[in-house]
Design a protein around this motif. Sequence first.
Motif: not given
Length: 327
Positions: A9-34
């Motif tokens: 994923l880092n090819r796609v998001y230039a090193g920002e993948a963990p932040r985007l993936a955390a936002a995706e998991l947070a909105v799809t589950t409603g949980l706090e994600v770190e």
Amino acid sequence: MLMLLAPSLNRVYAGEAPRLAAAELAVTTGLEVEPVVIAGVDYLRFEADADEVLLRTVAEQSARLGLYDEAAGLLRPVELPKVDLLDEDLVTIPKYPGKTNEQLTRLLLNVTLSQVALPPGPRTVLDPLCGRATTLLQAWRLGHDGAGVEADEKAVEAFAAYLKTYLRRRRLKHSADMTPVRREGKSLGKRFDAEVAVEGRSLSLGIFTGDTRQSAKLWGKRKFDAIVTDAPYGIVHGSVSDVRGGTRKDRSATGLLSDAVPVWAGQLRIGGALGLSWNTLGTPRERLVGILEDAGLTVRDEGPWRRFAHRVDSSVHRDVIVAVREG
Ligand SMILES: C[S@@+](CC[C@H](N)C(=O)[O-])C[C@H]1O[C@@H](n2cnc3c(N)ncnc32)[C@H](O)[C@@H]1O
């Protein structure tokens, strides 16, 4: 629990993948994600009971590689359900200029579908700027039906040829046909329709060639559970602009979006959701929020929803926005 992130994923998001993936998991589950790094490897950490709904949601994530339970400093692998009806190569084989990245498409689809307030079940997903249908194929993989509109007839033809070959080579029972569209004696372009039978399910997909501003005319009374699309980035490739209908000065997609969003909003079922990715250098977020609100939609704009913006290259800064039709 810890979700292991796919390293590609880092090819796609230039090193920002963990932040985007955390936002995706947070909105799809409603949980706090770190986002966390353990022994040099990226994971997302969250607290949850591993029930069926959670495991399915994790399995669907665009950035998921695996899931682990954390106990006394040890990681125990958790088996995830198989959620994809069709293999990933369905969306990764096609390569062409202007293709929306497959992971971003899956993220956009997931965050949009998570906001659909309708009884559970397969959804109908419209991509009104569908190109060669990356979104619709991702929807198929997850068991949803697809519908599209695309101005570039050649793109639709190329997609039709690809899909027929893929389904035939995979020996999947299917139908796929391109037909001319005529209304009141006038030629309106073409229509591609496909169906596939997979794992006891029947999935359908239909695409009209034409201007997305005519989407409601093309699709008639049909309403959709979700509308998911990657807007043109407003970049001129050679002499061809990919924004149809913009003025010469307006290379951004703003003009197109202000015309098209009200049409799309009218094609959403009540309880449905509209998700867009777009270039914020051409259209600032506040402008798009205004366009969506003027069309009677409610924008998701708090907390993790503000964490999807990322740089693609010097001329494209992409963001993701979701709005719902409440009534
Ligand atoms: C960013 S691309 C989407 C690519 C697509 N997601 C894919 O992966 O193939 C935007 C698409 O919008 C189409 N487009 C631009 N203006 C349009 C219009 N007014 N009506 C219909 N399609 C349009 C372009 O031809 C292009 O295929």
